[in-house]
Design a protein around this motif. Structure first.
Motif, PDB file in Angstrom:
ATOM      1  N   HIS A  64       1.461   8.274   3.459  1.00 53.45           N
ATOM      2  CA  HIS A  64       1.294   6.971   3.288  1.00 53.45           C
ATOM      3  C   HIS A  64      -0.410   6.621   3.859  1.00 53.45           C
ATOM      4  CE1 HIS A  64       1.498   2.466   3.246  1.00 53.45           C
ATOM      5  NE2 HIS A  64       0.813   2.513   4.431  1.00 53.45           N
ATOM      6  N   ASN A 113       3.935   1.262   6.288  1.00 50.51           N
ATOM      7  CA  ASN A 113       3.952   0.182   7.640  1.00 50.51           C
ATOM      8  C   ASN A 113       4.480  -0.938   7.003  1.00 50.51           C
ATOM      9  OD1 ASN A 113       1.426   0.321   6.311  1.00 50.51           O
ATOM     10  ND2 ASN A 113       0.434  -0.724   8.038  1.00 50.51           N
ATOM     11  N   HIS A 114       4.902  -1.154   5.782  1.00 51.32           N
ATOM     12  CA  HIS A 114       5.371  -2.458   5.496  1.00 51.32           C
ATOM     13  C   HIS A 114       6.652  -2.427   4.823  1.00 51.32           C
ATOM     14  CE1 HIS A 114       1.363  -3.784   5.404  1.00 51.32           C
ATOM     15  NE2 HIS A 114       0.842  -2.578   5.060  1.00 51.32           N
ATOM     16  N   SER A 123       0.871  -1.233  -0.010  1.00 53.47           N
ATOM     17  CA  SER A 123      -0.070   0.088   0.013  1.00 53.47           C
ATOM     18  C   SER A 123       0.837   1.226  -0.062  1.00 53.47           C
ATOM     19  CB  SER A 123      -0.840   0.007   1.297  1.00 53.47           C
ATOM     20  OG  SER A 123      -0.308  -0.351   2.088  1.00 53.47           O
ATOM     21  N   HIS A 159      -2.570   3.242   1.893  1.00 53.15           N
ATOM     22  CA  HIS A 159      -2.850   2.709   3.099  1.00 53.15           C
ATOM     23  C   HIS A 159      -4.341   2.099   3.256  1.00 53.15           C
ATOM     24  CE1 HIS A 159      -2.185   1.855   7.346  1.00 53.15           C
ATOM     25  NE2 HIS A 159      -3.049   2.645   7.828  1.00 53.15           N
TER      26      HIS A 159
HETATM   27 ZN   LIG Z   1      -0.496   0.797   5.294  1.00 52.21          ZN
END
Ligand SMILES: [Zn+2]
Length: 379
Positions: free
Chosen positions: A128, A38-39, A22, A180
């Motif tokens: 993000h 967050n990845h 994302s 996201h």
């Molecule tokens: Zn995310």
């Protein structure tokens, strides 16, 4: 290359051996500017705190950053917002704990504070997560039809990032791209001064999803040069706020964001000009072992790094700005052990900083390697 002039492609695509399905990507000619979500491999992005090439043609904007390309001014903020970590310093050091491997990508107030010091036009902003309140500026009905579970958050006003909304209002960029929430959503924000921000978020990069959009900037700006260029005002802001960077968990709050003086910006311009450095140099160097697809997805999660590296790109930028290197958490690697396959001496040297491969449980869906973030209890 010419058909892509003035065009930015935004899509979701895995990079860095992680499933950042994302992350918003802006492709500029052969370049791609990215912000972290967050990845990503957080230790690697920490090496490039102020931005840099994560791969030869993929430029990471940093935890916060501004660059110019072809007359477009592009700013970005990495990470996702969690209120409980917003005022923290960047204290997370490898090897990460279960908690710090999540908090490490949470947005910090200092990085927002720096962006709030910008003056002048911002054409494109990348984040993000979504700015708070953006859902109200688009087709909310359709959004809720596709994502009914967002209803509660939208009604409570808790969907999205408050600092994102603050930056949207302060900078009023022409375009804002985010990700996201794994759905295509467009919105139009009308600002009090009559300017507008066109917001766009896209879906995951999967068959049948709306993950690609061509945006033509021909109408808003002139041509060239088609190189990523430093933003002198941003670098002056980094100089002015350098001493505020903290590796403590609970640092004093940053002072209110004040713009830097024109003299400071001119000093940076002269410094860059004297070094022939208006363009961001193509100084990527591989510092970690590359993803090996033939190892199968069971090993795709990689290994926990045991110590930090100083990335030469960050060292070079801080050197140009006359700033000390202040990103060490005290676990700098002296690598002696050679391990694994490698493509050059640099990688062989660094491979030893990664811990032993631990057996990982088989994953049900290789497209879903997530760090569940919401159910983490905080320190
Ligand atoms: Zn995310």
């Amino acid at each position: 290359m010419l058909p892509f002039v003035h065009r930015v492609f935004v899509r979701h695509k895995p990079i860095l051996g992680a499933d950042c399905h994302s992350a918003p990507f802006a492709f500029l000619l052969i370049f791609c500017s990215v912000v972290g979500g967050n990845h990503e491999a957080s230790n690697y992005l920490w090496e490039l705190y102020h931005g840099g090439w994560v791969a030869p043609n993929i430029y990471f904007l940093g935890h916060a950053g501004v660059v110019n390309f072809g007359g477009l001014r592009i700013a970005g903020l990495s990470g996702i917002y969690k209120s409980q970590h917003y005022d923290w310093g960047h204290h997370e050091a490898v090897p990460y704990t279960e908690a710090s491997m999540r908090s490490v990508y949470h947005i910090r107030s200092l990085d927002v504070n720096r962006l709030l010091r910008l003056t002048g036009n911002v054409d494109v902003f990348l984040s993000h997560d979504w700015p708070a309140g953006i859902a109200a500026h688009g087709n909310l009905h359709e959004l809720l039809r596709r994502k009914p579970f967002l209803k509660e958050e939208i009604e409570a006003g808790s969907l999205g990032s408050p600092p994102g909304a603050q930056l949207l209002q302060a900078l009023r960029p022409s375009y804002w791209f985010a990700a996201h929430l794994h759905t295509k959503f467009a919105a139009l924000v009308l600002h009090g001064d009559g300017s507008t921000t066109r917001f766009l978020s896209l879906d995951k990069c999967l068959p049948g999803r709306q993950f690609l959009q061509v945006v033509d900037f021909e109408s808003i700006h002139g041509v060239g040069p088609f190189q990523l260029r430093y933003d002198a005002e941003w670098l002056a802001i980094l100089q002015a706020t350098h001493s505020l960077t903290s590796l403590h968990q609970r640092p004093p709050p940053p002072p209110p964001p004040e713009p830097v003086s024109r003299a400071c910006v001119e000093a940076v311009e002269n410094n860059l000009a004297s070094r022939g450095l208006q363009n961001i140099p193509h100084n990527f160097q591989q510092t970690a072992p590359a993803h090996q697809p033939d190892e199968g997805f069971v090993k795709r999660r990689g290994r926990m790094p045991r110590s930090e590296l100083r990335n030469l790109q960050t060292q070079a930028l801080l050197g140009v700005l006359g700033l000390t290197y202040d990103l060490d958490h005290g676990t700098i690697s002296v690598v002696t052990k050679h391990e694994g396959r490698s493509v050059n001496a640099g990688v062989r040297q660094n491979a030893g900083m990664y811990g032993p491969q631990e057996p990982l449980p088989e994953m049900v869906n290789p497209e879903e390697i997530d760090l569940p973030d919401d159910n983490i209890t905080d320190m």
